[in-house]
Design an enzyme around this catalytic site. Sequence first.
Site, PDB file in Angstrom:
ATOM      1  N   GLY A 139      10.174 -57.026  57.068  1.00 21.39           N
ATOM      2  CA  GLY A 139      10.724 -57.055  58.427  1.00 21.39           C
ATOM      3  C   GLY A 139      10.181 -55.917  59.272  1.00 21.39           C
ATOM      4  N   ARG A 151       9.241 -50.153  44.024  1.00 25.27           N
ATOM      5  CA  ARG A 151       9.702 -49.280  45.116  1.00 25.27           C
ATOM      6  C   ARG A 151      10.002 -47.866  44.619  1.00 25.27           C
ATOM      7  NH1 ARG A 151      13.234 -53.719  48.408  1.00 25.27           N
ATOM      8  NH2 ARG A 151      11.548 -54.318  49.790  1.00 25.27           N
ATOM      9  N   GLY A 179       6.570 -60.825  51.760  1.00 26.92           N
ATOM     10  CA  GLY A 179       6.781 -61.074  50.339  1.00 26.92           C
ATOM     11  C   GLY A 179       5.780 -62.030  49.706  1.00 26.92           C
ATOM     12  N   LYS A 239       7.945 -70.562  59.893  1.00 33.69           N
ATOM     13  CA  LYS A 239       8.374 -70.822  61.271  1.00 33.69           C
ATOM     14  C   LYS A 239       7.594 -70.084  62.346  1.00 33.69           C
ATOM     15  CE  LYS A 239      13.204 -71.616  60.204  1.00 33.69           C
ATOM     16  NZ  LYS A 239      14.416 -70.803  60.208  1.00 33.69           N
TER      17      LYS A 239
HETATM   18  P1  AMP Z   1       8.156 -66.921  55.856  1.00 31.00           P
HETATM   19  O1  AMP Z   1       9.413 -66.452  55.184  1.00 31.00           O
HETATM   20  O2  AMP Z   1       8.302 -67.278  57.273  1.00 31.00           O
HETATM   21  O3  AMP Z   1       6.974 -66.017  55.565  1.00 31.00           O
HETATM   22  O4  AMP Z   1       7.821 -68.307  55.191  1.00 31.00           O
HETATM   23  C1  AMP Z   1       7.568 -68.443  53.827  1.00 31.00           C
HETATM   24  C2  AMP Z   1       7.918 -69.823  53.418  1.00 31.00           C
HETATM   25  O5  AMP Z   1       7.177 -70.762  54.183  1.00 31.00           O
HETATM   26  C3  AMP Z   1       7.586 -70.076  51.975  1.00 31.00           C
HETATM   27  O6  AMP Z   1       8.791 -70.307  51.285  1.00 31.00           O
HETATM   28  C4  AMP Z   1       6.718 -71.316  52.031  1.00 31.00           C
HETATM   29  O7  AMP Z   1       7.051 -72.251  51.041  1.00 31.00           O
HETATM   30  C5  AMP Z   1       7.031 -71.901  53.392  1.00 31.00           C
HETATM   31  N1  AMP Z   1       5.944 -72.752  53.881  1.00 31.00           N
HETATM   32  C6  AMP Z   1       4.650 -72.427  54.001  1.00 31.00           C
HETATM   33  N2  AMP Z   1       3.928 -73.489  54.421  1.00 31.00           N
HETATM   34  C7  AMP Z   1       4.780 -74.512  54.555  1.00 31.00           C
HETATM   35  C8  AMP Z   1       4.628 -75.869  54.943  1.00 31.00           C
HETATM   36  N3  AMP Z   1       3.435 -76.376  55.257  1.00 31.00           N
HETATM   37  N4  AMP Z   1       5.728 -76.651  54.983  1.00 31.00           N
HETATM   38  C9  AMP Z   1       6.937 -76.125  54.661  1.00 31.00           C
HETATM   39  N5  AMP Z   1       7.142 -74.848  54.280  1.00 31.00           N
HETATM   40  C10 AMP Z   1       6.078 -74.050  54.230  1.00 31.00           C
END
Ligand code: AMP
Length: 404
Positions: free
Chosen positions: A384, A36, A361, A211
């Site tokens: 974000g 950064r 990230g 999610k």
């Molecule tokens: P996000 O912060 O929403 O971008 O989500 C990232 C996180 O989603 C990472 O820590 C991944 O390990 C998790 N993730 C990705 N695919 C899966 C999955 N199939 N089941 C559970 N966690 C997941």
Amino acid sequence: MAKLTVSDLDLEGKKVLMRVDFNVPIKDGVIGDDNRIQAALPTIKFVLDHKGKAILFSHLGRIKKEEDKKGLSLRPVAERLSNLLNKPVTFVPVTEGQQLEDAINKLTDGSVLLVENTRYEDVVNGEYVKRESGNDPKLGEYWASLGDEYINDAFGTAHRQHASNVGIAEAMHKSGKPVAAGFLMEKEIQFLGEAVNNPQRPFVAILGGAKVSDKIGVIDNLLSKADKIIIGGGMTYTFYAAKGIKVGDSLVEKDKIDVAKSILEKGGNKIVLPSDNVVAKSFNNDAEHKVVEGDIDDGWMALDIGPKSIDEFEKVLKDAKTVVWNGPMGVFEMSNFAQGTLKVGEFLGSLTDATTIVGGGDSTAAVKQLGVADKLTHISTGGGASLQYLEGKTLPGIAAIDNK
Ligand code: AMP
């Protein structure tokens, strides 16, 4: 609308207030990743080369009580910046008052000063008053009074309404002083803005991560703009549930199944879901695992997309002219379930005829790990902030910059 940028300003002899993003990892006074700081250099150097007096502001971490301040001083950043610029950087260990004002008055043309962590203002006399992160207008006015011009180069905080990015800009407006974007901010607005508002087609979005709930806004906004939306990662299985495909023990947000259904109805064949998955007995890198197509049996959880899905995704991506990617295709942190994310990153790196934009990230870590980061058009510096941009929201930090 085009924004005023640093290259539009007359900088010589001016006190140039600059909001940069120096929110870097620091442990025991030692900086981990200085990306950064490096990313802010072009704008800082431009100001110095044009004989401006650069007065830098940044936040670092979160401060909720007096003790938090100890480990969150920007002093180590001043040292690193001085090495990178190869010139002295005056560090002022306070965020307001005589000491700061005297230091600013002593600045010569082409010299640089770093103010202490703006979030020191969140705790005053031991009380959590959030002057910075609650955008206390008096603080913005005070900081604005210290300079002639203001440049915002901190895209990562553009979705927040703080005194150092919004309050200060509003106060500058009131006193008729210019508010401009730095080069980094300009680049983010250019690439994300083009992708969302005026993309070269076909425009494909790849959305992953844990999610659905975090990405609903993005999917909703992109449904009318993208030609295809590829979905991977944990949120896939809420869509599976919505389609009546068995999910076994995979991650599902039960309260979002209806939302997923309506997205599928609205999106029709725009939405591309994985057809096979790597499923495991437990959430563990060493767990027994195998590839299955379609239904996932009880006792198994999907932790990555499968090889057939990777092929299908590549077919969709190969003719794309604009690609935006945010979020991993699986549990990327575990090597046995990282293939989907890595293959997508690798494939994006091979697309020479497309604008490729990565945010978030994990996706950024994947392209860096693969060594393809410099083959992509743009890696967004704000997780974000870039998501909110893709949601079509107005980011307060950007809205506060003058239009040309
Ligand atoms: P996000 O912060 O929403 O971008 O989500 C990232 C996180 O989603 C990472 O820590 C991944 O390990 C998790 N993730 C990705 N695919 C899966 C999955 N199939 N089941 C559970 N966690 C997941």
